[in-house]
Structures are given as C-alpha cells and as structure tokens.
Design an enzyme around this catalytic site. Structure first.
Site, PDB file in Angstrom:
ATOM      1  N   ASP A   1       8.181   3.091   0.354  1.00  0.00           N
ATOM      2  CA  ASP A   1       8.406   4.323  -0.408  1.00  0.00           C
ATOM      3  C   ASP A   1       7.225   4.609  -1.333  1.00  0.00           C
ATOM      4  OD1 ASP A   1       9.747   6.564  -1.180  1.00  0.00           O
ATOM      5  OD2 ASP A   1      11.202   5.545  -2.452  1.00  0.00           O
TER       6      ASP A   1
ATOM      7  N   ASN B   1      15.455  11.565   7.468  1.00  0.00           N
ATOM      8  CA  ASN B   1      14.115  12.144   7.301  1.00  0.00           C
ATOM      9  C   ASN B   1      13.891  13.426   8.117  1.00  0.00           C
ATOM     10  OD1 ASN B   1      12.426   8.946   6.830  1.00  0.00           O
ATOM     11  ND2 ASN B   1      13.094  10.434   5.312  1.00  0.00           N
TER      12      ASN B   1
HETATM   13  C1  FPP Z   1       8.535   7.237   2.269  1.00  0.00           C
HETATM   14  O1  FPP Z   1       7.667   7.739   1.277  1.00  0.00           O
HETATM   15  C2  FPP Z   1       7.802   7.071   3.519  1.00  0.00           C
HETATM   16  C3  FPP Z   1       8.190   7.561   4.722  1.00  0.00           C
HETATM   17  C4  FPP Z   1       9.437   8.312   4.906  1.00  0.00           C
HETATM   18  C5  FPP Z   1       7.353   7.403   5.914  1.00  0.00           C
HETATM   19  C6  FPP Z   1       6.749   6.060   6.092  1.00  0.00           C
HETATM   20  C7  FPP Z   1       5.762   6.139   7.184  1.00  0.00           C
HETATM   21  C8  FPP Z   1       4.559   5.528   7.200  1.00  0.00           C
HETATM   22  C9  FPP Z   1       4.110   4.600   6.139  1.00  0.00           C
HETATM   23  C10 FPP Z   1       3.625   5.752   8.353  1.00  0.00           C
HETATM   24  C11 FPP Z   1       4.010   4.861   9.499  1.00  0.00           C
HETATM   25  C12 FPP Z   1       2.975   4.924  10.530  1.00  0.00           C
HETATM   26  C13 FPP Z   1       2.872   4.053  11.563  1.00  0.00           C
HETATM   27  C14 FPP Z   1       1.744   4.165  12.483  1.00  0.00           C
HETATM   28  C15 FPP Z   1       3.876   2.993  11.771  1.00  0.00           C
HETATM   29  P1  FPP Z   1       7.953   9.182   0.648  1.00  0.00           P
HETATM   30  O2  FPP Z   1       7.256  10.191   1.476  1.00  0.00           O
HETATM   31  O3  FPP Z   1       9.419   9.383   0.532  1.00  0.00           O
HETATM   32  O4  FPP Z   1       7.305   9.037  -0.760  1.00  0.00           O
HETATM   33  P2  FPP Z   1       7.781   9.764  -2.099  1.00  0.00           P
HETATM   34  O5  FPP Z   1       9.103   9.169  -2.481  1.00  0.00           O
HETATM   35  O6  FPP Z   1       6.700   9.376  -3.067  1.00  0.00           O
HETATM   36  O7  FPP Z   1       7.829  11.230  -1.837  1.00  0.00           O
END
Ligand code: FPP
Length: 255
Positions: A21, A69
């Site tokens: 996250d 998501n």
């Molecule tokens: C949450 O952070 C993250 C996700 C929903 C996506 C995670 C995906 C990756 C790290 C990329 C994966 C790629 C590969 C190639 C496996 P958020 O967007 O909710 O962060 P925030 O809470 O700060 O908005």
C-alpha cells in the site's frame, strides 16, 4: 507448525504475504501520476522476492489487484494491467536464475487478455523452479475465495444422500482443497505497508494464525532493512496456536 529455523536459530516465516500500500500517496508527494507510483512499486516487487529468497522464505504472496480494485478509475486499472503485461515477461530470466516460480491466486480469467497472456507465459516459463514461490494475487478477494469454496462444495452434491455424506466429511483440510489452496502454505507473516492497519479481504482463510506487521513506509520506498525488521519482529513473537506459553516452553506436560 509452518515454521523453519534460520541459521541464527530464529524462527523464519515460510509464507510472507504483503499488502503493498502507498503507491498513490508516494506518487502524489513526488508530483507524479498514480501510475508512476505503481511502476515504482513494481520495482519493489522484484526486490522483495530477492530479499525473501535470500532469507530462505518459501512463499511470498503479493496483493497486486483486489476484487475491489475494479472500482478505481478505468485509466488506472488499464495502466496496472498494462504494467503487469509488460513487466512480467521481462522478469523470466531473473526468476529462473533465482529459482522463483510464479503462481497466481484469484480469478485471473476476468483479467484483460494482455495480462492473462503475460501471466500464462511467465507461470509456464518458471513452473519447474523450486526455491521460492511468488504468488501474485490478482482479482483476489478473501470473501470471494471462500464463497467459491462453498459453491464447489455444493456442486459436489447429487442428491440428499451425497449431501449428508459430504457434510459428514467436511473438515478444514478438505475446505482448503475446495479453495484451491493445497499448494499454498498458511500465511505466517502478513505485512502491510502504507500506514493502514487492516487486512482488506486478503487471505481470510489462511491468515487465521498469521502474525500481523504494519509499517508506515510507503510501498515504493520499502527497503531491505524494512523487510528484515519485519522478519526480526516475527522471530520475536511467541506463536501459541491456542496453547499456553508454559506448554510451548515444555514447562508443563501435554496430557
Ligand atoms: C496499493 O497502493 C497498490 C495497488 C492496488 C497495486 C499494487 C501493484 C503493484 C505494486 C504493481 C505490481 C506489478 C507487478 C509487475 C507485479 P494504492 O494505490 O492504494 O496507494 P495509496 O493508498 O497511497 O493511494
């Protein structure tokens, strides 16, 4: 139970699950787009596999896309899928060198074709590796997984007699099988970055006895010291699985 010992004699988790996250907040703080945050986060996925396999962890599962998501802006969903489709095949060589096998959890049939194709290719190319499993959780939700297990169970009834028989034999091991988790170890350590303290529908069945570890570090900035701090913290916990501390220390005999 689900533990092995490190060289130092500490307990080491076999299965580490990570809620990655903070990509969006990190990007915002840098004046970048959310997608750039996910791109930077993907780099940490590569790193954490390296740190975990060096430490001797057997499975790392990563919450890359939850069933919830899909509610994100369409452009962000598309960018995440494109990122995976582009980056995964580029990791095959490195994964094979490390002995890392790619597996998935979740209903990947609903992902866009480009992502499915990249996943199939990478899973196939790494299927014989046995040092560490990298389990990408995609279109994954703990509720959905349990509901799917219940549906599988009900689908096995043909009449009232088979229902009575099936109910007689239903136990936790059988239910794990119905969830399609036979090859996945129970989660020992669940790490969440980004400061929130919840498990957000991740591994509801198999995190029953997981140790929970929360850090404020945003995922794109997660580093090796952070990961080892979580492993050290895990090693310091007493995992009782319902027993007493005295039983574990052998101070009193099991009856
Ligand atoms: C949450 O952070 C993250 C996700 C929903 C996506 C995670 C995906 C990756 C790290 C990329 C994966 C790629 C590969 C190639 C496996 P958020 O967007 O909710 O962060 P925030 O809470 O700060 O908005």
């Amino acid at each position: 139970m689900g533990l092995s010992m490190t060289d130092e004699g500490n307990t080491l988790p076999q299965h580490v699950a990570i809620i990655m996250d903070g990509n969006g907040r990190w990007a915002k703080a840098q004046g970048l787009s959310r997608v750039e945050g996910h791109r930077k986060g993907a780099g940490r996925v590569r790193d954490v596999v390296e740190w975990a396999s060096d430490a001797g962890v057997k499975q790392v599962s990563l919450y890359a896309f939850s069933t919830e998501n899909w509610k994100r802006p369409k452009s962000e969903v598309t960018a995440l899928m494109t990122l995976m489709a582009t980056l995964l095949p580029l990791e095959i060589k490195r994964m094979n060198e490390r002995g890392a096998r790619l597996l998935t959890l979740g209903d990947t049939s609903k992902l866009p074709w480009i992502a499915r194709k990249a996943l199939d290719k990478t899973c196939k190319a790494t299927e014989n590796n046995s040092n560490i499993d990298v389990i990408l959780c995609l279109n994954y939700g703990g509720h959905q997984e349990i509901l799917e297990g219940v549906k599988q169970f009900c689908a096995s009834f043909h009449d009232d007699i088979s229902k009575t028989e099936a109910l007689k034999h239903l136990n936790e091991d059988m239910f794990r099988s119905l969830l399609g988790r036979d090859h996945i170890l129970p989660v020992d350590l669940l790490i969440r970055t980004g400061g929130e303290r919840r498990i957000s529908n991740f591994h509801l069945w198999d995190a029953a006895y997981a140790e929970l570890y929360f850090t404020d570090r945003l995922w794109p900035e997660y580093n090796k010291t952070d990961f080892h701090a979580a492993l050290d913290d895990f090693a310091s916990r007493e995992r009782r699985f319902g027993r007493t501390s005295e039983q574990l220390k052998g101070e009193i005999e099991d009856e």
